[in-house]
Design a protein around this motif. Structure first.
Motif, PDB file in Angstrom:
ATOM      1  N   ASN A   1       3.418  -6.093  -5.596  1.00  0.00           N
ATOM      2  CA  ASN A   1       1.532  -6.194  -5.667  1.00  0.00           C
ATOM      3  C   ASN A   1       1.101  -4.852  -5.032  1.00  0.00           C
ATOM      4  N   ILE A   2       0.667  -3.898  -5.926  1.00  0.00           N
ATOM      5  CA  ILE A   2       0.367  -2.678  -5.249  1.00  0.00           C
ATOM      6  C   ILE A   2      -1.401  -2.858  -5.279  1.00  0.00           C
ATOM      7  N   ILE A   3      -1.770  -2.941  -4.079  1.00  0.00           N
ATOM      8  CA  ILE A   3      -3.189  -3.446  -4.007  1.00  0.00           C
ATOM      9  C   ILE A   3      -4.067  -1.958  -3.935  1.00  0.00           C
ATOM     10  N   GLY A   4      -3.372  -0.898  -3.563  1.00  0.00           N
ATOM     11  CA  GLY A   4      -4.018   0.335  -3.345  1.00  0.00           C
ATOM     12  C   GLY A   4      -3.200   1.559  -2.771  1.00  0.00           C
ATOM     13  N   THR A   5      -3.781   2.557  -2.543  1.00  0.00           N
ATOM     14  CA  THR A   5      -3.260   3.745  -1.921  1.00  0.00           C
ATOM     15  C   THR A   5      -4.091   4.158  -0.797  1.00  0.00           C
ATOM     16  N   ILE A   6      -3.505   4.929  -0.052  1.00  0.00           N
ATOM     17  CA  ILE A   6      -4.124   5.567   1.084  1.00  0.00           C
ATOM     18  C   ILE A   6      -3.824   7.182   0.893  1.00  0.00           C
ATOM     19  N   LEU A   7      -4.882   7.776   0.903  1.00  0.00           N
ATOM     20  CA  LEU A   7      -4.855   9.349   0.547  1.00  0.00           C
ATOM     21  C   LEU A   7      -5.033  10.086   2.293  1.00  0.00           C
ATOM     22  N   ASN A   8      -4.049  10.523   2.607  1.00  0.00           N
ATOM     23  CA  ASN A   8      -3.846  10.963   4.033  1.00  0.00           C
ATOM     24  C   ASN A   8      -3.846  12.322   4.034  1.00  0.00           C
ATOM     25  N   ASN A   9      -4.563  12.680   5.453  1.00  0.00           N
ATOM     26  CA  ASN A   9      -4.513  14.331   5.652  1.00  0.00           C
ATOM     27  C   ASN A   9      -5.607  14.920   4.595  1.00  0.00           C
TER      28      ASN A   9
ATOM     29  N   ILE B   1       0.897  -1.166  -0.018  1.00  0.00           N
ATOM     30  CA  ILE B   1       0.132   0.041   0.147  1.00  0.00           C
ATOM     31  C   ILE B   1       0.811   1.183   0.046  1.00  0.00           C
ATOM     32  N   LEU B   2       0.599   2.057  -0.815  1.00  0.00           N
ATOM     33  CA  LEU B   2       1.310   3.303  -0.856  1.00  0.00           C
ATOM     34  C   LEU B   2       0.588   4.481  -0.513  1.00  0.00           C
ATOM     35  N   VAL B   3       1.209   5.262   0.578  1.00  0.00           N
ATOM     36  CA  VAL B   3       0.501   6.365   1.510  1.00  0.00           C
ATOM     37  C   VAL B   3       0.983   7.514   0.897  1.00  0.00           C
ATOM     38  N   ILE B   4      -0.122   8.352   0.447  1.00  0.00           N
ATOM     39  CA  ILE B   4      -0.026   9.642  -0.120  1.00  0.00           C
ATOM     40  C   ILE B   4      -0.456  10.637   0.707  1.00  0.00           C
ATOM     41  N   SER B   5       0.219  11.762   1.041  1.00  0.00           N
ATOM     42  CA  SER B   5      -0.510  12.791   1.625  1.00  0.00           C
ATOM     43  C   SER B   5      -1.062  13.986   0.989  1.00  0.00           C
ATOM     44  N   SER B   6      -2.128  14.111   1.227  1.00  0.00           N
ATOM     45  CA  SER B   6      -2.965  15.203   0.596  1.00  0.00           C
ATOM     46  C   SER B   6      -2.592  16.531   0.654  1.00  0.00           C
ATOM     47  N   GLY B   7      -2.110  17.633  -0.450  1.00  0.00           N
ATOM     48  CA  GLY B   7      -1.403  18.697  -0.445  1.00  0.00           C
ATOM     49  C   GLY B   7      -0.120  18.871  -0.311  1.00  0.00           C
ATOM     50  N   LYS B   8       0.460  17.613  -0.348  1.00  0.00           N
ATOM     51  CA  LYS B   8       2.036  17.361   0.338  1.00  0.00           C
ATOM     52  C   LYS B   8       2.741  16.642  -0.761  1.00  0.00           C
ATOM     53  N   THR B   9       2.203  15.515  -0.989  1.00  0.00           N
ATOM     54  CA  THR B   9       2.850  14.761  -2.017  1.00  0.00           C
ATOM     55  C   THR B   9       2.784  14.954  -3.297  1.00  0.00           C
ATOM     56  N   GLU B  10       3.899  15.290  -3.876  1.00  0.00           N
ATOM     57  CA  GLU B  10       3.942  15.651  -5.308  1.00  0.00           C
ATOM     58  C   GLU B  10       3.540  14.659  -6.430  1.00  0.00           C
ATOM     59  N   LYS B  11       2.447  14.784  -7.484  1.00  0.00           N
ATOM     60  CA  LYS B  11       2.408  13.683  -8.046  1.00  0.00           C
ATOM     61  C   LYS B  11       3.360  13.050  -8.876  1.00  0.00           C
ATOM     62  N   LYS B  12       4.441  13.946  -9.209  1.00  0.00           N
ATOM     63  CA  LYS B  12       5.461  13.026 -10.012  1.00  0.00           C
ATOM     64  C   LYS B  12       6.184  12.250  -9.032  1.00  0.00           C
ATOM     65  N   ASN B  13       6.329  12.419  -7.625  1.00  0.00           N
ATOM     66  CA  ASN B  13       7.055  11.559  -6.720  1.00  0.00           C
ATOM     67  C   ASN B  13       6.000  10.411  -6.514  1.00  0.00           C
ATOM     68  N   ALA B  14       4.856  10.575  -6.442  1.00  0.00           N
ATOM     69  CA  ALA B  14       4.048   9.529  -6.269  1.00  0.00           C
ATOM     70  C   ALA B  14       4.214   8.588  -7.475  1.00  0.00           C
ATOM     71  N   VAL B  15       4.041   8.985  -8.551  1.00  0.00           N
ATOM     72  CA  VAL B  15       4.243   8.133  -9.995  1.00  0.00           C
ATOM     73  C   VAL B  15       5.219   7.452  -9.803  1.00  0.00           C
ATOM     74  N   LYS B  16       6.716   8.234  -9.623  1.00  0.00           N
ATOM     75  CA  LYS B  16       7.954   7.515  -9.394  1.00  0.00           C
ATOM     76  C   LYS B  16       7.990   6.294  -8.365  1.00  0.00           C
ATOM     77  N   ALA B  17       7.382   6.795  -7.244  1.00  0.00           N
ATOM     78  CA  ALA B  17       7.430   5.614  -6.109  1.00  0.00           C
ATOM     79  C   ALA B  17       6.738   4.313  -6.663  1.00  0.00           C
ATOM     80  N   LYS B  18       5.325   4.559  -7.419  1.00  0.00           N
ATOM     81  CA  LYS B  18       4.631   3.385  -8.018  1.00  0.00           C
ATOM     82  C   LYS B  18       5.531   2.692  -9.007  1.00  0.00           C
ATOM     83  N   GLU B  19       6.109   3.394  -9.900  1.00  0.00           N
ATOM     84  CA  GLU B  19       6.915   2.881 -10.915  1.00  0.00           C
ATOM     85  C   GLU B  19       8.219   1.971 -10.364  1.00  0.00           C
ATOM     86  N   ALA B  20       8.836   2.411  -9.176  1.00  0.00           N
ATOM     87  CA  ALA B  20      10.026   1.886  -8.533  1.00  0.00           C
ATOM     88  C   ALA B  20       9.487   0.537  -7.918  1.00  0.00           C
ATOM     89  N   LEU B  21       8.151   0.439  -7.314  1.00  0.00           N
ATOM     90  CA  LEU B  21       7.712  -0.803  -6.771  1.00  0.00           C
ATOM     91  C   LEU B  21       7.265  -1.577  -7.526  1.00  0.00           C
TER      92      LEU B  21
END
Length: 231
Positions: free
Chosen positions: A209-217, A183-203
């Motif tokens: 097996n990325i089963i989903g994300t959590i949008l935090n804050n 599970i990839l945790v993303i912080s609303s208003g803080k996580t940059e979209k490009k970094n989230a995409v890069k993290a997903k690609e790295a994993l």
């Protein structure tokens, strides 16, 4: 000294909201996360789950702890493992000693029964990080780690790993390859979209097996509560 203790207690209460305030809107969102995890792989048993983020400070550790708690509240036997061998936090969150912990086990100095700690929450056990090693990636990728995962799968219904951010070091990639789901945790208003995409690609490169994300804050405009959800 008293004020410092009170401040620490408030911080722990905020982090472990599902235990301290189980009827809150945030706790309900974590139960929604639990439901979605249960339905994410209907044809396959999911026992090992990794939490990571793209960068530090996005709430992965808090999310991992609360998801572990709601699974324990469901009646499962749960183990929460602090696999962030560079900047561990679970011993602070649960107010436990950091040693002995996972690194003691992986280096062959301790047995699993000697490093498992009571979390203070019914059904939830904890393994803290242990002494911070000089070779965290090598330890997580070792045969000792494989043996450890095999053993705890036989003992627990659900094992949740808190790993370092995916873009900082290779640890999350190494461990995600060994876990049933990530599970990839993303912080609303803080996580940059490009970094989230890069993290997903790295994993994905490590065959996670990325089963989903959590949008935090995420902030609700109506009542200004912060809550988390799984999608």
């Amino acid at each position: 000294m008293f004020n410092k203790k009170k401040k620490l207690q408030k911080l722990v209460a905020r982090k472990l909201v599902t235990s301290v305030s189980p009827r809150s809107i945030i706790s309900e969102q974590f139960r929604t996360v639990r439901t979605n995890i249960n339905f994410s792989l209907p044809s396959k048993e999911l026992k090992t789950l990794l939490f990571t983020s793209s960068s530090i400070g996005e709430g992965k550790s808090t999310s991992a702890a609360n998801v572990a708690i709601v699974f324990a509240q469901e009646g499962k036997k749960v183990l929460l493992v602090d696999a962030d061998l560079r900047k561990p936090t679970m011993h602070y969150t649960f107010e436990k000693s950091n040693t002995p912990g996972l690194t003691n086990l992986l280096t062959g100095h301790w047995h699993i029964n000697e490093v498992v700690k009571e979390s203070g929450i019914n059904g939830l056990h904890l393994i803290t990080c242990g002494p911070i090693p000089s070779n965290p990636a090598e330890l997580l990728g070792s045969s000792s780690m494989d043996i450890f995962i095999k053993e705890i799968k036989e003992r627990y219904d659900m094992i949740i790993f808190d790993a370092p951010p995916a873009l900082s070091v290779s640890d999350a990639q190494i461990l995600s390859n060994k876990c049933d789901g990530t599970i990839l945790v993303i912080s609303s208003g803080k996580t940059e979209k490009k970094n989230a995409v890069k993290a997903k690609e790295a994993l994905q490169t490590s065959k996670a097996n990325i089963i989903g994300t959590i949008l935090n804050n995420y902030k609700l405009e109506k009542n200004h509560y912060y809550y988390q959800f799984y999608g």
